[in-house]
Scaffold this active site. Structure first.
Site, PDB file in Angstrom:
ATOM      1  N   ARG A 165       0.873  -1.135  -0.012  1.00  0.00           N
ATOM      2  CA  ARG A 165      -0.086   0.084   0.026  1.00  0.00           C
ATOM      3  C   ARG A 165       0.946   1.318  -0.014  1.00  0.00           C
ATOM      4  O   ARG A 165       1.381   1.475   1.011  1.00  0.00           O
ATOM      5  CB  ARG A 165      -1.198   0.049   1.241  1.00  0.00           C
ATOM      6  N   ASP A 449      -4.489   3.419  13.954  1.00  0.00           N
ATOM      7  CA  ASP A 449      -3.785   3.942  12.852  1.00  0.00           C
ATOM      8  C   ASP A 449      -3.955   5.230  12.455  1.00  0.00           C
ATOM      9  O   ASP A 449      -4.825   5.854  13.354  1.00  0.00           O
ATOM     10  CB  ASP A 449      -3.787   2.908  11.755  1.00  0.00           C
TER      11      ASP A 449
END
Length: 532
Positions: A165, A449
């Protein structure tokens, strides 16, 4: 490093960095930047114009100009690629050395090797992570703990497939300049991995695969597709070898799922329901639109809320209609090896979450911790059996309207002082860790996150600017939030787990992005400028 052919490295050149930052790899970065940077800037400007329209009262809707794409029954994405045909459990995490070994050995089918939300864009993380991925493919990576425990890779046939990613379109890489201009962080991450690891993956019978984050329109998907085509031509790789899964984690993208698949169709690996960023986007996109778009505190918003059900069911229907994988969201619970009760609760929540997703037709889902792989695998095994996916389950029963996607009020609930405190506590702790180089942080038995930190600060901003009161009638004001910041900061300091200097910087940053009159589009943008 001085400028070579217009490319300048302003970050320090640590040991082995020259193995990643080679002239040929940087030439690919420079070529992609020169060809496509103006388009990236145009698309970022288009985001701003669209936001202005929404803030002025316009509601999102399915695009009339792309109706022919949605109505055409015949087109399909490319068939699933080797190594990502069976994706029933995917583990996510940053590309540090320990996570690389543990994720690949976890028993998951896929590892989302994250340069984005579970990572911080510290220069050492970005280039060190590229080294770790290349070393892993060369089986030249291991890890030892201070206590002497050693971790090495298992048999190749049992390792998770790496899917990288890169950073989103909005983030730059300030340590690499081309013709004096910062390069897109996502282009840097993509190009360096492709250059060094594509042929290594192909030699293992797989390929270079990616997750694309924070997308807001099919035109942004078109740009990625053009980058894929150019990069494959440049490296002599067969067109269509690259595959990408798009995270549908913004509200605008939810209205363009089919168009996004269409733009990437020869390179598409499906869509993912990025639930936490999606909630952040709901708040951010409608932050000035009053009570119609107010969410209750984040822990009160579940995936069973009607507007979230509409989003996930539309995603499954869209993917399977076009022959693509539909991948579910993150199980953020962290099991405890010391507290059986915490562990029991976490595993039960994960089981319920994955049972709902597999029952809805998802082909796989995410976990944040290796200990959660077995329970998620058991749930999906029970639905899939020996089948690699359930793409043939087209969910023709699903019909979702624009109003369904925007029915935020259906979430119900309110705001408590505990919820407000929780937002302050999580955001400050997370930002302190983030500024210190750690983007995946265990807080209160959850893996946090950047997305959950974004929700926390955005909710506070929205509550402050929409005259929200707590359930006991107390107005949410700047003075109240300031008091809770002081109290929560004192509690975090007393715990002694975080660097006091980082906590001070994190608190100042949090105030800037939660209490200022002007709303910062992403907290990572000002935070990144504070990093060396």
């Amino acid at each position: 490093m001085g400028a070579t052919n217009g490319v300048e490295i302003t970050g320090p050149m640590h040991e082995r960095y020259d193995e990643i930052l080679t002239d040929d790899a940087l030439a690919l970065v420079a070529d992609l930047h020169r060809r496509f940077e103006s388009r990236r800037q145009e698309l970022l400007a288009a985001r701003g114009r669209r936001q202005e329209e929404i803030s002025a009262g316009a509601d999102l809707d399915f695009l009339p100009e792309t109706k022919a794409v949605r109505d055409d029954p015949d087109w399909r994405v490319a068939p699933p690629a080797p190594g990502i045909t069976d994706r029933r459990v995917e583990i996510t995490g940053p590309t540090d050395r320990k996570m690389t070994v543990n994720a690949l050995n976890s028993g998951a089918k896929v590892w989302l090797a994250d340069f984005e939300d579970a990572n911080t864009p510290l220069w050492e993380n970005m280039i060190g992570g590229q080294l770790n991925l290349r070393d892993a493919l060369d089986r030249a990576i291991d890890f030892s703990t201070p206590e002497g425990r050693e971790y090495t890779l298992g048999d190749d046939s049992e390792l998770a497939t790496i899917v990288v990613r890169p950073r989103g379109w909005h983030l730059d890489e300030k340590h690499i300049l081309v013709d004096g201009q910062r390069v897109s962080g996502g282009v840097v991450d993509f190009a360096l991995y492709l250059f060094h690891c594509a042929r290594r993956q192909i030699a293992k019978g797989k390929g270079p695969y990616f997750y694309l984050p924070k997308m807001q329109s099919h035109l942004e998907a078109r740009l990625w597709n053009e980058i894929f085509v150019r990069a494959q031509e440049s490296l002599g790789i067969e067109r269509g070898t690259i595959r990408a899964t798009v995270l549908i984690e913004t509200v605008p993208a939810a209205f363009e799922m089919e168009e996004i698949l269409y733009e990437l169709r020869e390179h598409s690996a499906g869509l993912n329901a990025g639930r936490w960023d999606y909630l952040f986007s709901i708040i951010k996109t409608h932050r000035t639109r009053g009570r119609r778009f107010l969410l209750p505190e984040r822990n009160a918003v579940t995936m069973t809320a009607p507007f979230m059900r509409a989003y996930t069911e539309l995603l499954v229907r869209t993917c399977h209609k076009r022959g693509a994988h539909a991948i579910g969201g993150m199980a953020a619970f962290i099991p405890s090896r010391r507290d059986p009760e915490v562990n029991k609760v976490a595993l039960a929540k994960v089981r319920d979450d994955k049972s709902r997703e597999s029952g809805d037709g998802f082909d796989g889902s995410w976990v944040a911790h290796p200990d959660l792989v077995p329970v998620a695998m058991e749930v999906f095994d029970g639905v899939l059996g020996e089948r690699p996916h359930q793409i043939d389950r087209t969910r023709d029963d699903v019909s979702v309207s624009a109003a369904d996607l925007l029915d935020v009020a259906s979430a119900g609930g309110g705001v408590t002082e505990a919820g407000l405190r929780g937002n302050v506590n999580v955001a400050v702790q997370y930002l302190a860790a983030w500024l210190g180089g750690n983007g995946a942080v265990a807080i209160h038995n959850l893996m946090e996150d950047a997305a959950t930190a974004e929700i926390s600060r955005s909710q506070i901003w929205q509550w402050l600017h929409n005259d929200v009161a707590l359930d006991d009638g107390t107005p949410v004001t700047g003075a109240l939030v300031e008091r809770l910041i002081r109290e929560e900061l004192a509690a975090v300091r007393a715990a002694g787990n975080l660097d006091p200097a980082l906590l001070e910087r994190a608190t100042a940053l949090f105030k800037d992005v939660a209490l200022a009159d002007d709303y910062a589009e992403f907290l990572t943008l000002p935070a990144y400028e504070q990093m060396p």
